[in-house]
Write a protein that holds these residues in place. Structure first.
Motif: not given
Ligand code: B12
Ligand code: SF4
Length: 469
Positions: A97-101, A103-120, A447-453
């Motif tokens: 979803g949008v926030h983990p996408s 802020m993936p490093q932040e999400a990885l403090e709570h989850a094993d994995a993160v999908v950044v952007g689209e899942a398809e 830090l934030a890391q936008p999926p696309l610059m």
């Protein structure tokens, strides 16, 4: 034979749009992302259980091989709590979803994995890794999905009697504008991608609902394509609503087709009645001098107008709230939503505010467009909050509701009343002014890391130069 189970969860938030308020129903289902993810999980191998915590409790004892959690910023903290609980039970967790996408490093403090952007394009790999007991780290596709042959979202998982708006159908992704406060173009791209018309029609025919929301960022973003799709929708007996841009909505051919194909409401991000404010957030396509005529034009086709407005732009002073609400009443808007400008992490507005050192709170719970998390320019936070509430009160006052009711019009009185009742009751999150002004917090660890610059060079520079706290 199905031997395994994946539990997909949408965390609870205090938003009146997703909280059941009348007849045990919420105005909107927030589940479009998770229904799309569920569609990518082979149902002969996994049972998928879907929980929307806004309407039902989470069963933390449910055995699952994987828990998947979706989050926008305003409810990501709750998402992290849920993730921690499941991981304490030795169940691996993936977030998206949008926030983990952003802020993936932040999400990885709570989850094993993160999908950044689209899942398809990455879910196959996630499931392969799950088989190996090794779902880990960041999954990000190296390109955007072409939107051809997309799987049908798992509408069968939706407890549809709990929502007014339940079926969100995406016909495109992306947007060719780059409003600074918006995540769309830095997640889904600065170009539109379109699904083939026959695939959209098939989804509409098979989703089991006759009333749908098209949740494209801007359904009128390409007039020719919108016209083709609306022609294909004619005669199918559906009622639909969509979000469109203010310039596209001036096009009579599009409005005629919209009305003929069953459109009952168009939502438009008008954002501000100040041209200067609009320019300051790159919303150049909006021209306030056209707004009133636009509202009347759309309504003349029997379509409701839902105006989305924002307060707290750098140009806004204390006069903006009353002026906006009075303008909305005089122009006869059917429904209005007023938000407070919010610099979502990783957006251009975020980097601009970091540059100016104006972000006050990094408490994500407050990033709901009702709280004030930054230092406004020409207003105190108290004025902004008080003005925000005043605009709601004025627009949804009893005299205003009577004055605006579409008595002699073919616009849907049912949807008009439903939206006005929800918004009148919901207004803004919490009524206490002090509570709405977020207190200063520590800066986040990541830090934030936008999926696309962003594509423009000066915006890339804005991101790169200000990616620090
Ligand atoms: C339609 C929409 C809504 C709808 C429904 C949302 C829904 N998801 O069903 C409603 C009206 C409810 C809504 C409300 C709000 N919204 Co909204 N919404 C959108 C919009 C336009 C489309 C979202 C969507 O449905 N996309 C279609 C699905 C298929 O895509 P997706 O959700 O991104 O999911 C994909 C991936 O992210 C990933 N994924 C998602 N979740 C998960 C989970 C796992 C486990 C995995 C593996 C992958 C994964 O896989 C999916 C398929 O590729 C977006 C803009 C955007 N493009 O994201 C804004 C957006 C998400 N909304 C936004 C906001 C701010 C809000 C509100 C706070 C506004 C308000 N003031 O009330 C509320 C919050 C309400 C709430 N509590 O949920 C912001 C969020 C910014 C942020 N950083 O949080 C966005 C990005 C718009 C913006 N301003 O930039 N919204
Ligand atoms: S606010 Fe609307 S027009 Fe602006 S970039 Fe986002 S989706 Fe596009």
């Amino acid at each position: 034979m199905r031997t395994r189970r994946i539990h997909l969860i949408n965390p609870k938030t205090n938003s009146f749009t997703t909280r059941p308020m009348y007849f045990n129903r919420a105005l909107y289902s927030p589940l479009a992302g998770l229904l799309a993810v569920a569609a990518l999980i082979p149902d002969d191998q996994y049972e998928v259980v879907l929980t929307d915590e806004n309407i039902e409790p989470i069963d933390f004892d449910l055995k699952a091989d994987l828990v998947g959690i979706s989050a926008m910023t305003s409810y990501v903290n709750r998402g992290y709590e849920i993730a921690d609980s499941f991981r304490n039970r030795n169940i691996p967790v993936i977030m998206g979803g949008v926030h983990p996408s952003f802020m993936p490093q932040e999400a990885l403090e709570h989850a094993d994995a993160v999908v950044v952007g689209e899942a398809e394009l990455v879910m196959g790999k996630v499931l392969d890794d799950l088989e190996q007991g090794n779902v880990k780290g960041i999954y990000q596709a190296d390109k955007l999905h072409p939107m051809v042959n997309m799987s049908m979202p798992r509408y069968d998982l939706l407890k549809s009697n709990r929502y007014v708006n339940k079926t969100f159908i995406q016909t495109s992704r992306g947007c060719h504008h780059a409003c600074t406060f918006c995540a769309e173009h830095m997640m889904y791209g600065l170009r539109f991608r379109y699904r083939p018309i026959d695939e959209v029609v098939k989804e509409i025919e098979e989703c089991g609902e006759r009333v749908i929301a098209l949740n494209d960022a801007d359904f009128f973003g390409n007039a020719k394509r919108a016209a083709q799709l609306m022609r294909a929708l004619k005669g199918r007996g559906i009622r639909w609503q969509a979000g469109v841009n203010s310039r596209g909505a001036l096009n009579d051919e599009l409005l005629e087709l919209a009305a003929e194909s069953g459109c009952y409401m168009l939502s438009i991000g008008f954002e501000s009645i100040s041209r200067e404010a609009l320019k300051s957030v790159h919303k150049y396509q909006n021209r306030p001098e056209t707004f009133q005529a636009l509202v009347q034009k759309i309504q003349s086709y029997g379509i409701l107008v839902f105006g989305l407005f924002m307060f707290g732009f750098d140009e806004d002073d204390s006069s903006i709230f009353e002026e906006t609400a009075k303008f909305n009443i005089a122009a006869g808007y059917d429904v209005c939503a007023y938000s407070v400008l919010t610099p979502y992490p990783g957006t251009l507005a975020w980097y601009e505010m970091l540059r100016q050192k104006r972000v006050v709170s990094y408490d994500w719970d407050k990033y709901d467009q009702g709280h004030i998390v930054y230092q406004p320019m020409k207003l105190t936070p108290e004025q902004l909050r008080e003005g925000h509430m005043r605009a709601y009160k004025l627009f949804y006052s009893v005299p205003s509701i009577f004055r605006r009711f579409p008595t002699n019009s073919s616009r849907s009185k049912f949807y008009w009343s439903t939206y006005n009742l929800f918004f009148r009751k919901g207004e803004v999150t919490g009524r206490n002014i002090a509570d709405a002004i977020a207190k200063p917090t520590e800066v986040p660890r990541h830090l934030a890391q936008p999926p696309l610059m962003p594509e423009r060079k000066d915006w890339q520079k804005l991101v790169l130069d200000n990616n620090h706290y």
